[in-house]
Enzyme design. Structure first.
Site, short mmCIF file in Angstrom:
data_model
loop_
_atom_site.label_atom_id
_atom_site.label_comp_id
_atom_site.label_asym_id
_atom_site.label_seq_id
_atom_site.Cartn_x
_atom_site.Cartn_y
_atom_site.Cartn_z
CB THR A 1 -0.96 0.04 1.19
OG1 THR A 1 -1.60 1.31 1.18
CG2 THR A 1 -0.29 -0.20 2.53
CD GLU B 1 -4.10 -1.06 4.13
OE1 GLU B 1 -4.77 -0.81 3.12
OE2 GLU B 1 -3.29 -0.25 4.63
CE LYS C 1 -6.67 5.73 -3.83
NZ LYS C 1 -7.52 4.64 -3.40
CD1 TRP D 1 -2.83 5.17 -1.94
CD2 TRP D 1 -3.74 7.02 -1.09
NE1 TRP D 1 -4.01 4.83 -1.37
CE2 TRP D 1 -4.60 5.94 -0.84
CE3 TRP D 1 -4.13 8.29 -0.65
CZ2 TRP D 1 -5.81 6.08 -0.16
CZ3 TRP D 1 -5.33 8.43 0.03
CH2 TRP D 1 -6.15 7.34 0.27
P1 AMP Z 1 -5.89 1.88 -1.47
O1 AMP Z 1 -5.34 1.10 -0.35
O2 AMP Z 1 -4.84 2.56 -2.28
O3 AMP Z 1 -6.81 1.04 -2.30
O4 AMP Z 1 -6.77 3.06 -0.87
C1 AMP Z 1 -7.84 2.84 0.01
C2 AMP Z 1 -8.51 4.13 0.35
O5 AMP Z 1 -9.09 4.72 -0.83
C3 AMP Z 1 -9.66 4.05 1.31
O6 AMP Z 1 -9.21 3.97 2.66
C4 AMP Z 1 -10.41 5.33 1.02
O7 AMP Z 1 -9.80 6.46 1.63
C5 AMP Z 1 -10.25 5.46 -0.49
N1 AMP Z 1 -11.41 4.87 -1.18
C6 AMP Z 1 -11.51 3.64 -1.72
N2 AMP Z 1 -12.72 3.46 -2.28
C7 AMP Z 1 -13.43 4.61 -2.10
C8 AMP Z 1 -14.74 5.06 -2.44
N3 AMP Z 1 -15.60 4.31 -3.11
N4 AMP Z 1 -15.10 6.30 -2.04
C9 AMP Z 1 -14.25 7.10 -1.37
N5 AMP Z 1 -13.00 6.74 -1.03
C10 AMP Z 1 -12.58 5.51 -1.38
#
Ligand code: AMP
Length: 542
Positions: free
Chosen positions: A185, A331, A440, A445
């Site tokens: 991540t 995660e 994001k 990120w």
């Molecule tokens: P990642 O580990 O890079 O997949 O990022 C996960 C994070 O992306 C989550 O903790 C959220 O902050 C954001 N995220 C994922 N899906 C959504 C969604 N449908 N709406 C808003 N934020 C999201």
């Protein structure tokens, strides 16, 4: 008393064998980086997975538990790698190709990849850091043209590796709790952290997605996997498609809206996935140049960032295509929730239905959510009370690879997501904010903390605070508010961008700078990002 049922291991081999037995005639179509189209059947893929498995063990000396990296786009060989590597009990480590050199180097050394399978078009990114990679013994080049050359040491070509290998292999008996794959991540403030998925978690996650109440995928679908295979295993779709018998369409680097629209048309894609930026781009391109015939596309699944209401409405009104929202994290394998209307919602107004569809959705069976408020109490499920979203479940991380990150977990075993949410009486979760100090942008990120410390290393800068601001194309983008060493000194935005380009890749570098007299601080003297965001929203940050 224990049940008297066989302890049958749920592994990726179980998925592969099922996909071949039942759906050997279904297609995998790749639109490759060089623009060519490749098509074959699940049955062909199955045979090549077995050849690959033999080559990994016999030619490359890979054994159970070894890490094998992939640095590649979405295409058929990358699907073969998912199954071939995990099938022999090794770990398929998909490396994000969009990270900075430092992050990539860290990830490869930390995971101890023994071999890396790399796309010919991406080789230059690894050539830059190869002398720093401590454990890689060999690189296997995928999709290499005839005249291909590289400075990477110890290279082999993927097709040469597979040639002469037997299509017969007895899969080793694996424990379903063995590691099958790994993703790092980058959504953290410090170094990237590895999440090690198990065969069991992969199987359960994939079988849950296809349910009619969730993704609703079946053997009638042709699915375009826009989400990169290096992003949380393409959200589990390479596994799910073998269980559902859906044709898979893989776009590799053909990710421009026009290229995706062409693929949607040519391959008669019925469902697809991707981050909002991709679907915003596709929508705008279709508005500008509407297709002559209605596309076969029925639905697109969005996650990674919030699906804007305007996009749901626009796509449906103009083109009859539905947007479905899911939420998840590296995660959480990644899918934790998905939002679909239920029959009882049919009586709601269009606006009422839209409100529900724009929520992040209901937790899958096997996943639990809760909201903990600022004062540490459990929030009621009233759709109003906000707090930190916590999760536990059959495909949620239990600890990071090689790292004791106790602060990410509660004492009673929940994972803290860093998202600020509500849950309503029907279980629909809605993200309201984020406690993570991150931006994001286009699904990737950007660490605001890393940008701040880099900026503050500039001799003319006294303080720098970076926040996320909304952006039409990228959903979010970074904005840097800068306090100069003495307010008379001057600096150009371009100078700062050049300065940051030493440590950051292009998409991570802020294009927006604001020069202020002082960064607002909290009572304990930390940058008050909430206040900065408020001032910016009210147009008072100048
Ligand atoms: P990642 O580990 O890079 O997949 O990022 C996960 C994070 O992306 C989550 O903790 C959220 O902050 C954001 N995220 C994922 N899906 C959504 C969604 N449908 N709406 C808003 N934020 C999201």
């Amino acid at each position: 008393m224990e049940g008297l049922i066989m302890n049958y291991p749920l592994t990726t081999n179980t998925i592969l064998e099922y996909g071949n037995r039942v759906f050997h005639h279904k297609k995998i179509i790749s639109h490759l980086p060089d623009g060519t189209r490749h098509e074959y059947r699940f049955g062909d893929m199955y045979k090549r997975c077995k050849k690959l498995a033999n080559a990994l063990t016999q030619k490359l000396g890979i054994t159970k538990g070894d890490m094998v990296g992939t640095f590649a786009w979405n295409h058929a060989p990358h699907i073969e790698l998912y199954y071939g590597i995990s099938g022999i009990g090794a770990v398929c480590h998909t490396i994000n190709i969009r990270l900075s050199s430092q992050q990539t180097e860290f990830i490869i050394n930390n995971s101890e990849d023994k071999v890396i399978f790399v796309d010919a078009t991406l080789v230059s990114l690894l050539e830059k850091i190869t002398t720093l990679l401590e454990t890689v013994e060999c690189y296997v080049i995928i999709n290499a043209p005839k005249d291909f050359t590289t400075t990477l040491p110890n290279t082999l070509h993927y097709e040469d590796l597979l040639a002469d290998q037997s299509e017969d292999i007895e899969w080793p008996l694996l424990n379903e709790n063995d590691a099958s794959s790994m993703c790092y991540t980058s959504g953290t403030t410090g170094l990237p952290k590895g999440v090690l998925y198990s065969h069991r978690s992969t199987f359960l996650h994939a079988s849950n997605i296809l349910s009619p109440n969730a993704g609703n995928y079946s053997n009638r679908d042709t699915i375009l996997l826009v989400v990169p295979q290096f992003h949380v295993m393409a959200w589990g779709f390479p596994y799910m498609c073998l269980l559902s018998g859906s044709n898979m369409v893989l776009p590799s680097s053909n990710l421009q809206p026009e290229a995706i629209i062409k693929i949607l048309k040519e391959e008669k894609v019925t469902k697809a996935n991707g981050v909002p930026t991709i679907w915003l781009g596709i929508y705008q391109a279709m508005k500008k140049d509407p297709p002559n015939e209605k596309l076969a596309l029925e639905e697109y699944l969005v996650g990674g960032s919030a699906l804007p209401k305007s996009l749901i409405e626009g796509f449906e009104k103009d083109f009859g295509i539905k947007g479905v929202q899911a939420w998840g994290m590296t995660e959480t394998s990644p899918l934790g929730t998905l939002s679909r209307l239920q029959p009882k919602h049919e009586q709601l107004s269009d606006k009422g239905k839209l409100e529900i569809r724009a929520k992040q959705g209901i937790a899958f069976p096997g996943v639990e959510l809760r909201i903990i408020t600022d004062d540490g109490t459990l929030a009621p499920t009233d759709g109003k009370t906000m707090g930190e979203l916590q999760i536990k479940g059959a495909w949620t991380v239990s600890s990071y690879f090689k790292t004791n990150n106790h602060e990410s977990f509660t004492e009673d075993g929940w994972f803290k997501t860093g998202d600020v949410s509500t849950i309503d009486e029907d279980g629909y979760m809605e993200i309201k904010d984020r406690t993570k100090d991150l931006i994001k942008s286009g699904g990737e990120w950007i660490s605001s903390v890393a940008l701040e410390s880099a900026l503050m290393a500039h001799p003319k800068i006294k303080e720098a605070a970076v926040i996320a601001i909304p952006d039409e194309k990228w959903v979010e983008k970074p904005l840097a508010s800068i306090v100069l060493v003495n307010n008379e000194s001057e600096i150009l935005d371009e100078e700062l961008m050049g300065f940051l380009s030493r440590d950051f890749v292009k998409y991570q570098i802020p294009k927006d700078y604001i020069y202020i007299n002082e960064v607002p601080k909290t009572s304990v003297g930390k940058f008050d990002k909430k206040e900065i965001r408020r001032l910016f929203a009210e147009g008072k940050l100048t």
